[in-house]
Design an enzyme around this catalytic site. Structure first.
Site, PDB file in Angstrom:
ATOM      1  N   LYS A  15       0.832  -1.199   0.000  1.00 15.91           N
ATOM      2  CA  LYS A  15       0.000   0.000   0.000  1.00 15.91           C
ATOM      3  C   LYS A  15       0.870   1.255   0.000  1.00 15.91           C
ATOM      4  CE  LYS A  15      -2.365  -1.334   3.640  1.00 15.91           C
ATOM      5  NZ  LYS A  15      -1.907  -2.733   3.741  1.00 15.91           N
ATOM      6  N   CYS A  34     -11.856   0.590  17.187  1.00 19.77           N
ATOM      7  CA  CYS A  34     -10.647  -0.237  17.005  1.00 19.77           C
ATOM      8  C   CYS A  34      -9.646  -0.163  18.154  1.00 19.77           C
ATOM      9  CB  CYS A  34      -9.946   0.122  15.700  1.00 19.77           C
ATOM     10  SG  CYS A  34      -9.391   1.831  15.569  1.00 19.77           S
ATOM     11  N   MET A  35      -9.611   0.920  18.935  1.00 17.61           N
ATOM     12  CA  MET A  35      -8.550   1.064  19.924  1.00 17.61           C
ATOM     13  C   MET A  35      -9.042   1.354  21.340  1.00 17.61           C
ATOM     14  SD  MET A  35      -5.956   0.283  18.316  1.00 17.61           S
ATOM     15  CE  MET A  35      -5.096   0.329  19.858  1.00 17.61           C
ATOM     16  N   MET A  39      -6.902  -6.316  16.535  1.00 21.28           N
ATOM     17  CA  MET A  39      -8.354  -6.286  16.702  1.00 21.28           C
ATOM     18  C   MET A  39      -8.926  -7.558  17.317  1.00 21.28           C
ATOM     19  SD  MET A  39      -8.948  -3.264  15.865  1.00 21.28           S
ATOM     20  CE  MET A  39      -7.281  -2.901  16.416  1.00 21.28           C
ATOM     21  N   GLY A  63      -4.369   0.607  13.973  1.00 17.10           N
ATOM     22  CA  GLY A  63      -4.727   0.485  12.572  1.00 17.10           C
ATOM     23  C   GLY A  63      -4.817   1.786  11.806  1.00 17.10           C
ATOM     24  N   GLN A  64      -4.745   2.935  12.482  1.00 12.88           N
ATOM     25  CA  GLN A  64      -4.871   4.226  11.802  1.00 12.88           C
ATOM     26  C   GLN A  64      -3.643   5.090  12.102  1.00 12.88           C
ATOM     27  OE1 GLN A  64      -9.120   5.784  11.390  1.00 12.88           O
ATOM     28  NE2 GLN A  64      -9.173   4.852  13.410  1.00 12.88           N
TER      29      GLN A  64
END
Length: 772
Positions: A85, A174-175, A359, A396-397
């Site tokens: 990516k 997510c966190m 996750m 994840g971000q």
């Protein structure tokens, strides 16, 4: 499996490239061609726009356009490498359907408008809702993709200006469990370790973390470590066999939800076999037990408050007695001998142990508990706050840590671990912001799931969504998509760079600048703060989310909150005031412009690699060894929690006999808004599939790539089956990635969440499968 870090990344990138383009499309590039290609390119630095790893990239600009990106050799995180990516970052901003002008809904049509017209309409809707229904009728839903400035401005406007705590980030999805796990154990968010642990340890336990696809750069560092050190072992605890499992030394399959029981069984063996570090426990640990049978957040306006009580070591040992390896084997599917073996591996004094998770732990109806339990194992063995020996939740971000957690853009939080319920914290915040402390409400309002339930009910009238795609990413999605268009005064604003499943439900769409089209700061998963400057202009009339938020503030009469002449540097210095002296110190803004990031706390210009440890953390004095200095109420000790195994709220039965798990794949990121615009990535993995075990397919009479109908109690979807692909589902389990905007798998997910963190469980719900 012998594979170097660089070989691993090359193979991942090559596999995707060949799938996308075909071998015939590849041609050699001679050195003179490369030199010619780079002629006239100006290079600038930036952190990657995708996950929370925080890779450094060099961005090549020519004629006002990004023409190339490459890994930054000076970046300590990735050392010049990118994942697939990252190699296509130069294309993510240049999709043909980029949003370039504000759009306003006129009936069923979105009509182009000026910025003045759009912002006037938005401000009028805010004013109308506040006047009729109060400040809690308006809300902001942001993102771990916000820059620090964007998140800080949004929080300041809503909490210090409008006077509502109705602000939430998608990081709640997510966190949030990672946050509450850290806060309940150490009284401070963010990890004590850093990525150097991937190079310095020799034993890695991965829990629900497909790092090979979702954090490939970090996984490559472990692979590189193992190549250099034959002692290194990687153990993959998972509910499906993935690329990570293929490269691990040991794959340990367990039944969904039983990670709670497994960690208690490991702790049971450590105590039973006297493998614990008695001196460390005596000096650095207290024991607690909280409420049990705490519910699942399935009811609207669900409320929960834990009631922790101190217990002793003997009471904790008694709590663990039922979790024998033999008993836990019956519910988890992991053999008792394996549980004993891995408990001894965790406790082996000759080994440096690091635990990593994503996750699988965090998106869990007992997410806080399972985070607590992995910390228990490290605290029992004393393997914490040391090089190569730490637990770490991976993000994840790109700024889930730096913006949502550290800035405090959750409904209940303020910067630097402060909370709105604490009057002293509100007083300090108000002083820095220059507002009356009474302006900041003392009560949190809604977590992310409850926020969209409130929109569905009509309690929230106006919601502004920035840098995220909730109407694809929320669980039990059909309810919230329907709720957004119920009318009756509801008004939805979405700021984004492309059309999405969220913009299609909006009343106003605002075109945003992204990544290096603006100046910004991100904070990654190892506490590394990274800055970049604007390198190119955004297309058309697109503007930054920071500008948009400040413009609304001006139109609502709160422009005084943002008096800056040089916005980013001055806002940064204001924000730093929250962190000074709190063990979260940040460097002056100018410092970050000349570095590849620094890990906080930064004191006297020096970053901190390992928190709470003498010789590494400036807040730990000589002779103190390890000190959990943020947890003053427990005399600067960490907490070992007695947390039981409790089942998931929905389990397979005769009607719905399969487990459904959702997640990510290597080529795509989250809802595919950016990666779906990169032709090479789209061709490499064009659409979602249903991963299924061949034995289950045989029983259903289903062949590879044949369509099946997957149904839960909330919805149905049709997908092709994939048998024996890159990842392999276990019997009774299926997996579907959620990036595909044409196949909204989250419509099937249950919107149950951890009562402590408010984070939903996207990994476990019951479904049935039929031939389509």
């Amino acid at each position: 499996m012998e594979l170097s870090r660089r070989d691993f990344l090359k193979s991942s990138a090559a596999a995707a490239a060949f799938a996308a383009a075909g071998a015939a499309a590849l041609s050699p590039l001679r050195p003179k061609d490369a030199a010619a290609a780079e002629s006239g390119i100006t290079w600038g630095k930036a952190p990657c726009r995708f996950c929370g790893t925080g890779c450094g990239v060099l961005v090549g600009v020519k004629n006002g356009r990004i023409v190339a990106t490459k890994g930054d050799p000076q970046a300590p995180v990735n050392r010049g490498l990118n994942c697939i990516k990252g190699y296509f970052l130069s294309k993510v901003l240049y999709g043909t359907d980029r949003l370039t002008k504000p759009l306003i809904r006129k009936g069923d049509t979105m009509v182009e408008a000026s910025w003045d017209e759009a912002m006037t309409l938005i401000a009028s809707k805010f004013k109308e809702a506040i006047a009729k229904h109060g400040p809690d009728s308006v809300a902001m839903y942001g993102s771990g993709q916000w820059t620090v400035f964007e998140g800080y401005a949004a929080s300041k406007l809503f909490k210090g200006g409008i006077g509502t705590n109705n602000i939430e980030p998608n990081a709640r999805l997510c966190m949030a469990s990672a946050v509450t796990g850290l806060m309940t154990t150490f009284a401070s968010d963010e990890p004590m370790g850093c990525y150097d642990d991937l190079d310095l340890g020799d034993t890695y336990f991965l829990w629900g973390a497909n790092m090979a696809e979702c954090h490939p750069i970090l996984f490559s560092r472990m692979i590189d470590n193992r190549l250099k050190n034959p002692k290194v072992r990687i153990i993959d605890f998972a509910t499906r066999h993935t690329r990570t499992s293929q490269m691990a030394d040991q794959y340990v399959r367990f039944a969904p939800q039983t990670d709670l029981a497994l960690l208690n069984a490991i702790a049971h063996v450590i105590i039973r076999d006297k493998l614990y570090d008695e001196q460390f426990i005596k000096e650095h640990v207290v024991f607690k037990r909280g409420k049990e049978n705490i519910g699942y957040g399935l009811e609207d306006n669900f409320k929960f408050a834990d009631e922790p009580k101190l217990i002793g070591f003997d009471e904790y040992a008694a709590f663990l007695k039922p979790y024998t390896p033999e008993y836990v084997a019956t519910i988890s599917g992991v053999p008792a001998t394996t549980i004993v073996e891995l408990a001894h591996l965790y406790a082996d004094k000759k080994r440096k142990v690091t635990s990593l998770w994503t996750m699988g732990f965090n998106q869990h109806t007992r997410g806080t508990w399972v985070n607590n339990l992995v910390y228990n194992v490290h605290l029992l063995t004393g393997k914490i706050c040391k090089p190569g020996e730490n637990p770490m939740s991976l993000t994840g971000q790109p700024s889930a840590c730096g913006t949502t957690r550290e800035v405090g853009t959750f409904t209940h939080r303020l910067p630097a671990d402060m909370v709105v319920t604490n009057p002293e914290h509100r007083e300090k915040t108000a002083k820095i912001w220059g507002v009356d402390p009474k302006k900041i409400p003392a009560k949190p309002t809604y977590n992310a799931t409850e926020m969209f339930r409130a929109l569905d009910r009509g309690d929230i009238k106006v919601v502004w969504v920035q840098v995220t795609n909730p109407f694809q990413s929320l669980p039990n999605l059909s309810r919230y998509r329907t709720g957004a268009r119920k009318g009756d005064g509801r008004f939805v604003i979405v700021s984004d760079i492309y059309p999405t499943r969220s913009t299609e439900l909006a009343d106003v769409i605002l075109p945003s600048a992204s990544w290096v089209e603006k100046e910004g700061v991100f904070g990654n998963a190892e506490r590394r703060t990274q800055q970049w400057f604007k390198l190119v202009d955004a297309p058309g009339e697109a503007r930054s989310d920071l500008w948009q938020t400040m413009e609304l503030a001006r139109r609502l009469g709160h422009g005084n909150l943002f008096p800056y002449k040089q916005v980013e540097p001055e806002m940064w210095e204001e924000y730093r005031k929250f962190n000074e002296g709190q063990g979260k110190d940040l460097a002056p803004y100018a410092t970050y412009a000349t570095t590849r990031g620094l890990r906080w706390p930064v004191v006297n210009g020096k970053e901190t690699l390992w928190r709470y440890a003498e010789g590494h953390d400036p807040y730990v004095k000589q002779g103190e060894g390890i000190k959990f200095y943020k947890n003053k109420p427990d005399h600067y000790k960490a907490v070992i929690w007695a947390r039981p195994y409790e089942p998931a709220p929905e389990v397979p039965d005769r009607q719905y006999p399969f487990w459904l798990c959702t997640g990510r794949v290597l080529e795509h990121w989250h809802t595919g808004t950016m990666t779906g615009r990169v032709p090479e990535l789209k061709r490499a993995y064009p659409a979602a599939v249903c991963e299924m075990h061949p034995d289950d397919a045989k029983l259903l009479g289903v062949q590879n790539l044949q369509n099946v109908k997957i149904s839960s109690r909330r919805g149905s979807i049709v997908l092709p089956v994939e048998l024996n692909g890159r990842s392999k589902a276990e019997k009774g389990n299926i997996f579907v990635a959620f990036f595909d905007e044409g196949k909204l798998i989250n419509e099937l997910c249950i919107d149950a969440y951890c009562p402590i963190s408010g984070e939903p469980d996207f990994k476990k719900c019951a479904v049935k499968i039929e031939k389509a």
